[in-house]
Enzyme design. Structure first.
Site, PDB file in Angstrom:
ATOM      1  N   HIS A 302      36.812  20.306  38.433  1.00  7.28           N
ATOM      2  CA  HIS A 302      36.970  20.500  39.829  1.00  7.28           C
ATOM      3  C   HIS A 302      35.489  20.433  40.778  1.00  7.28           C
ATOM      4  CE1 HIS A 302      35.600  24.732  40.069  1.00  7.28           C
ATOM      5  NE2 HIS A 302      36.398  24.866  39.039  1.00  7.28           N
ATOM      6  N   ASP A 314      30.219  25.887  37.197  1.00  3.68           N
ATOM      7  CA  ASP A 314      31.792  26.095  37.689  1.00  3.68           C
ATOM      8  C   ASP A 314      31.902  25.338  39.111  1.00  3.68           C
ATOM      9  OD1 ASP A 314      34.198  26.868  38.018  1.00  3.68           O
ATOM     10  OD2 ASP A 314      33.795  28.757  38.680  1.00  3.68           O
ATOM     11  N   GLU A 348      40.000  24.001  43.720  1.00  2.00           N
ATOM     12  CA  GLU A 348      40.506  24.826  42.687  1.00  2.00           C
ATOM     13  C   GLU A 348      40.111  26.339  42.971  1.00  2.00           C
ATOM     14  OE1 GLU A 348      40.400  27.256  39.063  1.00  2.00           O
ATOM     15  OE2 GLU A 348      38.662  26.788  40.441  1.00  2.00           O
ATOM     16  N   GLU A 349      39.101  26.543  43.546  1.00  3.75           N
ATOM     17  CA  GLU A 349      38.531  27.887  43.860  1.00  3.75           C
ATOM     18  C   GLU A 349      39.299  28.907  44.508  1.00  3.75           C
ATOM     19  OE1 GLU A 349      36.600  29.416  41.767  1.00  3.75           O
ATOM     20  OE2 GLU A 349      35.252  27.821  40.885  1.00  3.75           O
ATOM     21  N   ASP A 376      36.703  23.407  32.429  1.00  3.81           N
ATOM     22  CA  ASP A 376      36.418  24.168  33.442  1.00  3.81           C
ATOM     23  C   ASP A 376      36.009  25.590  33.101  1.00  3.81           C
ATOM     24  OD1 ASP A 376      36.137  25.342  35.878  1.00  3.81           O
ATOM     25  OD2 ASP A 376      38.303  25.890  36.388  1.00  3.81           O
ATOM     26  N   HIS A 448      30.676  32.364  39.572  1.00  6.06           N
ATOM     27  CA  HIS A 448      30.786  32.755  40.774  1.00  6.06           C
ATOM     28  C   HIS A 448      29.581  33.608  41.715  1.00  6.06           C
ATOM     29  CE1 HIS A 448      35.441  32.360  40.459  1.00  6.06           C
ATOM     30  NE2 HIS A 448      34.724  31.378  40.138  1.00  6.06           N
TER      31      HIS A 448
HETATM   32 ZN   LIG Z   1      36.084  26.552  38.023  1.00  3.89          ZN
END
Ligand SMILES: [Zn+2]
Length: 485
Positions: A302, A314, A348-349, A376, A448
């Site tokens: 993603h 990520d 995606e997030e 991912d 994140h």
């Molecule tokens: Zn991800």
């Protein structure tokens, strides 16, 4: 021992031997059968692809551009849009058929985010205690001047329910469930994440149902560097929308310590904005199959990321690895029978709109979607790959693992769940989904956070991931028959 007993024993022995022989025959049969599908030419090409991937820095160069030149790529941002254009142009440059497929995405923009404890036991006069926190994606704002309320600490949903509205209304709820670091260290970080993330996802509405003024979650991650971990969540339809943030593990401990001594009041300011949805895109780039161009194998990651870091782990890494798989096959001049489709998913997030929209637009073609691969879970050394696939198809993949063994990626695992959030709608429709099995013991330390940056990616390990995805995709695209469903 009586004769009868001895004879019974002999027949038991015979049964065991016969079972062993049958098992061996079956093993030989299942050894031979899949291998027959892999011609010597295909095995040679898979090995060449594997070696070429390991000695290429293409994925790393792509990842560096996404992270360092473009930057964070939150859905709806100018950077996300730039990243779409960049990946599309690069895939065109290497000779793929590229199109952008429209996806409407949320557009949430982070604002100021501060927290201070303004009342607590033992406080030095005229001081406050800084709390390190970050808004969860999609959070509503506090009043511009912030809100001030007492903090109540809970360690589970049951604990929250036991307090009831009387002890929660008007307060800030802190969900203080720990991320299981030991589980992560043992190689099961994703499971540790799965346990703790429930409070990020459902905490805000659970607190709001009891009248809370705001919701805090202990950061879902394994880091010890006072880093808050953002992430998505959803407001439930039956609860008021209250501001929601993640505090660092250290600050969660601090608050819990002080709350045990007496009332603690927090001043919380969050000023994010939710703007109207905007048009964005999945990037779709096809390397057309030579015999069955309508049959598709997806390789994907993603493209959107959270805004605090630059989304290296990520999931810039997943996108770069998918790009490299196609680039290598093209560069070596191999001609897969089926189409290898690179997809850089959007959103995606915080919404999964890319995966959902693709499923909606392409459901009529799912019978011809042979497999979907998504990476991912970072860029750590892959030990192999896992597949959500039936047992018959799973057995056919063993020769691929044998090629990957030489880079330490020879393990294959048949899993019970979709191998990736974006490919989940395809998986639900019966399309086999696959992913590399990465060493992700430290992935959730950075996940994140502001520390998800390029330096966390080891170039060699990224190349190993590209090798797994490239060989897997090329092999599946080149077998005489599509994988059985
Ligand atoms: Zn991800």
């Amino acid at each position: 021992m009586t004769i009868k007993a001895a004879s019974a024993n002999r027949s038991v022995l015979a049964a065991i031997l016969s079972a062993i022989i049958t098992a061996q025959a079956n093993a030989q049969e299942s050894e031979i059968k899949p291998a027959d599908l892999y011609s010597p030419k295909l095995i040679t090409e898979m090995k060449q692809l594997h070696n070429a991937a390991l000695s290429s820095d293409y994925a790393y160069v792509q990842l560096a551009h996404l992270c360092n030149n473009i930057g964070p790529r939150l859905s709806g941002s100018l950077q996300a849009q730039q990243a779409v254009q960049y990946v599309a142009a690069e895939m065109r440059r290497i000779g793929l058929d590229v199109r952008l497929e429209k996806v409407m995405v949320p557009h949430w923009v982070r604002g100021a985010e501060t927290g201070e404890l303004v009342q607590f036991a033992g406080q030095a006069p005229n001081t406050t205690h800084k709390i390190v926190l970050t808004a969860l994606g999609g959070s509503v704002e506090t009043p511009a001047e912030g809100l001030t309320a007492e903090v109540v600490v809970v360690d589970s949903f049951d604990h929250l329910a036991s307090l009831g509205r009387g002890k929660v209304a008007g307060k800030v709820v802190l969900f203080n469930a720990r991320f299981d670091k030991q589980m992560a260290a043992q190689g099961f970080a994703l499971d540790a994440y799965g346990q703790a993330v429930a409070y990020r996802g459902a905490g805000p509405s659970a607190a709001a149902r009891l009248g809370a003024a705001a919701s805090l979650v202990r950061s879902v991650g394994g880091a010890d560097y006072r880093l808050p971990h953002t992430g998505g969540f959803g407001y439930a339809g039956d609860a008021p929308k209250i501001p929601a943030a993640a505090v660092t593990a250290e600050d969660a401990d601090l608050i819990a310590y002080l709350v045990a001594q007496g009332p603690v009041r927090l001043h919380l300011t969050l000023t994010p904005k939710t703007l109207p949805d905007v048009e964005s895109y999945n990037v779709i780039a096809d390397l057309k199959g030579s015999e069955h161009p309508e049959q598709v194998i997806i390789v994907s990651g993603h493209l959107d990321s959270w805004d605090l870091g630059t989304g290296a782990l990520d999931d810039g890494a997943g996108v770069a690895v998918a790009m490299q798989a196609a680039q290598l096959i093209k560069r070596l001049g191999f001609r897969p029978k089926r189409t290898i489709r690179v997809i850089a998913w959007m959103n995606e997030e915080n919404g999964l709109m890319g995966g959902r929209t693709y499923a909606e637009n392409h459901k009529a073609e799912f019978a011809n979607h042979v497999a979907a691969i998504e990476s991912d879970l970072g860029a750590g050394h892959p030990v192999g790959f896992s597949a959500h696939i039936n047992s018959k198809a799973f057995e056919l993949l063993r020769p691929i693992a044998r090629v990957l063994e030489s880079s330490g990626a020879g393990i294959i695992r048949q899993s019970q769940n979709a191998e990736g959030a974006d490919v989940w709608p395809l998986d639900t429709a019966g399309v086999p989904t696959l992913a590399p099995i990465q060493d992700h013991r430290t992935y959730f330390n950075y996940h994140h956070t502001a520390a998800d940056t390029l330096d966390k990616v080891v170039p060699r390990e990224l190349a190993e991931n590209a090798a797994v995805v490239a060989v897997l995709a090329y092999a599946i695209a080149s077998l005489p028959e599509p994988l059985p469903r």
